[in-house]
Design a protein around this motif. Sequence first.
Motif, PDB file in Angstrom:
ATOM      1  N   THR A   6      -7.761  -3.268  -3.080  1.00 27.45           N
ATOM      2  CA  THR A   6      -6.937  -4.306  -3.707  1.00 27.45           C
ATOM      3  C   THR A   6      -7.107  -5.677  -3.059  1.00 27.45           C
ATOM      4  O   THR A   6      -6.802  -6.699  -3.680  1.00 27.45           O
ATOM      5  CB  THR A   6      -5.447  -3.919  -3.666  1.00 27.45           C
ATOM      6  OG1 THR A   6      -5.055  -3.727  -2.293  1.00 27.45           O
ATOM      7  CG2 THR A   6      -5.201  -2.633  -4.445  1.00 27.45           C
ATOM      8  N   ASP A   7      -7.603  -5.709  -1.805  1.00 27.09           N
ATOM      9  CA  ASP A   7      -7.775  -6.991  -1.134  1.00 27.09           C
ATOM     10  C   ASP A   7      -8.641  -6.802   0.102  1.00 27.09           C
ATOM     11  O   ASP A   7      -8.775  -5.685   0.628  1.00 27.09           O
ATOM     12  CB  ASP A   7      -6.415  -7.569  -0.721  1.00 27.09           C
ATOM     13  CG  ASP A   7      -6.446  -9.082  -0.527  1.00 27.09           C
ATOM     14  OD1 ASP A   7      -7.518  -9.693  -0.738  1.00 27.09           O
ATOM     15  OD2 ASP A   7      -5.403  -9.653  -0.167  1.00 27.09           O
ATOM     16  N   VAL A  41     -13.288  -5.976  -4.067  1.00 23.17           N
ATOM     17  CA  VAL A  41     -11.989  -5.718  -4.679  1.00 23.17           C
ATOM     18  C   VAL A  41     -12.204  -5.051  -6.034  1.00 23.17           C
ATOM     19  O   VAL A  41     -13.054  -5.457  -6.819  1.00 23.17           O
ATOM     20  CB  VAL A  41     -11.197  -7.029  -4.832  1.00 23.17           C
ATOM     21  CG1 VAL A  41      -9.926  -6.804  -5.660  1.00 23.17           C
ATOM     22  CG2 VAL A  41     -10.853  -7.611  -3.472  1.00 23.17           C
ATOM     23  N   GLY A  42     -11.456  -3.991  -6.278  1.00 24.47           N
ATOM     24  CA  GLY A  42     -11.592  -3.229  -7.516  1.00 24.47           C
ATOM     25  C   GLY A  42     -12.459  -1.990  -7.385  1.00 24.47           C
ATOM     26  O   GLY A  42     -12.479  -1.153  -8.292  1.00 24.47           O
ATOM     27  N   ASP A  49      -4.895   0.455  -2.523  1.00 23.42           N
ATOM     28  CA  ASP A  49      -3.639   0.658  -3.238  1.00 23.42           C
ATOM     29  C   ASP A  49      -2.858   1.838  -2.676  1.00 23.42           C
ATOM     30  O   ASP A  49      -1.626   1.889  -2.776  1.00 23.42           O
ATOM     31  CB  ASP A  49      -3.880   0.820  -4.744  1.00 23.42           C
ATOM     32  CG  ASP A  49      -4.726   2.039  -5.083  1.00 23.42           C
ATOM     33  OD1 ASP A  49      -5.443   2.565  -4.201  1.00 23.42           O
ATOM     34  OD2 ASP A  49      -4.690   2.477  -6.254  1.00 23.42           O
ATOM     35  N   THR A  92      -8.290   2.560  -4.566  1.00 22.82           N
ATOM     36  CA  THR A  92      -8.932   1.352  -5.087  1.00 22.82           C
ATOM     37  C   THR A  92      -8.707   0.205  -4.107  1.00 22.82           C
ATOM     38  O   THR A  92      -7.590   0.012  -3.611  1.00 22.82           O
ATOM     39  CB  THR A  92      -8.350   0.976  -6.457  1.00 22.82           C
ATOM     40  OG1 THR A  92      -8.567   2.062  -7.368  1.00 22.82           O
ATOM     41  CG2 THR A  92      -9.016  -0.276  -7.010  1.00 22.82           C
ATOM     42  N   LYS A 132     -13.635   1.657  -6.463  1.00 18.50           N
ATOM     43  CA  LYS A 132     -13.046   2.970  -6.198  1.00 18.50           C
ATOM     44  C   LYS A 132     -13.734   3.559  -4.975  1.00 18.50           C
ATOM     45  O   LYS A 132     -14.975   3.632  -4.930  1.00 18.50           O
ATOM     46  CB  LYS A 132     -13.235   3.901  -7.388  1.00 18.50           C
ATOM     47  CG  LYS A 132     -12.638   3.407  -8.693  1.00 18.50           C
ATOM     48  CD  LYS A 132     -11.129   3.522  -8.695  1.00 18.50           C
ATOM     49  CE  LYS A 132     -10.562   3.174 -10.073  1.00 18.50           C
ATOM     50  NZ  LYS A 132      -9.084   3.239 -10.097  1.00 18.50           N
ATOM     51  N   THR A 177       0.849  -1.193   0.000  1.00 20.20           N
ATOM     52  CA  THR A 177       0.000   0.000   0.000  1.00 20.20           C
ATOM     53  C   THR A 177       0.883   1.239   0.000  1.00 20.20           C
ATOM     54  O   THR A 177       1.801   1.355   0.820  1.00 20.20           O
ATOM     55  CB  THR A 177      -0.884   0.037   1.265  1.00 20.20           C
ATOM     56  OG1 THR A 177      -1.583  -1.200   1.401  1.00 20.20           O
ATOM     57  CG2 THR A 177      -1.873   1.182   1.185  1.00 20.20           C
TER      58      THR A 177
END
Length: 239
Positions: free
Chosen positions: A20-21, A82-83, A31, A18, A85, A2
């Motif tokens: 990421t996990d 995940v993904g 991120d 975003t 915004k 990160t």
Amino acid sequence: MTHPLFRDDAYLRESTATVTDLTPEGGIILDQALFYPTGGGQPGDSGALSWGGGHLPIATTVKGDADAIILVPAAPQPLPAVGTKVTQSLDWERRHRHMRIHTALHLLSVVIPLPVTGGAITAEKGRLDFDMPEAPEDKEALAAALNDLIERDLPVSESWITDEELAANPGLVKTMSVKPPMGSGRVRLVSIGQGAQQIDLQPCGGTHVARTAEIGRIRIGKIEKKGRQNRRVNLFLDD
């Protein structure tokens, strides 16, 4: 990994990112993170995430594996996938008090130039433990010296050295119990004052104010005995 936005700008209060996990425990990894993770005696940041149709209060932030920063929700509820915004919003008042107290503790280590054996920060107070067999005789004089440094409005800045350079200069490390954040190949140094006016330089991964006057006046609380050689010095913001 990160990206720590707080390292780029400790005054940034809102930013996009975003997802990421997601961790098995219900934590969120982005991120890039506005939120400072618990470490070095400083608590993890709180605040909120928002996205299309969703809003999630964040209670605290912790470190994960491989330089991940994990946002911990305040209560179980649906998480952004995940993904997604998201917009990060920091509890700025709490963070800013952490910044003020953290910087004040650096100054406390200047007016009490002894090895530091521990420390902690909250939004209400800060404390350092010193390798100090006897307590200071004049607590008011200690507070006056600290407030004099604050009122000088010295700039607070950062620079970086390599792990090897730090190992070759062990005198930079004031803390006996908390090791500097090493392992990435470089170490962040926080300086108070510049040039001939520099009064402090030490490794630190926390967030700080830009100038000492921003701390405001402080008062010294109890000085407690914590073992044969240790004294705990508590300080409080006046507002």
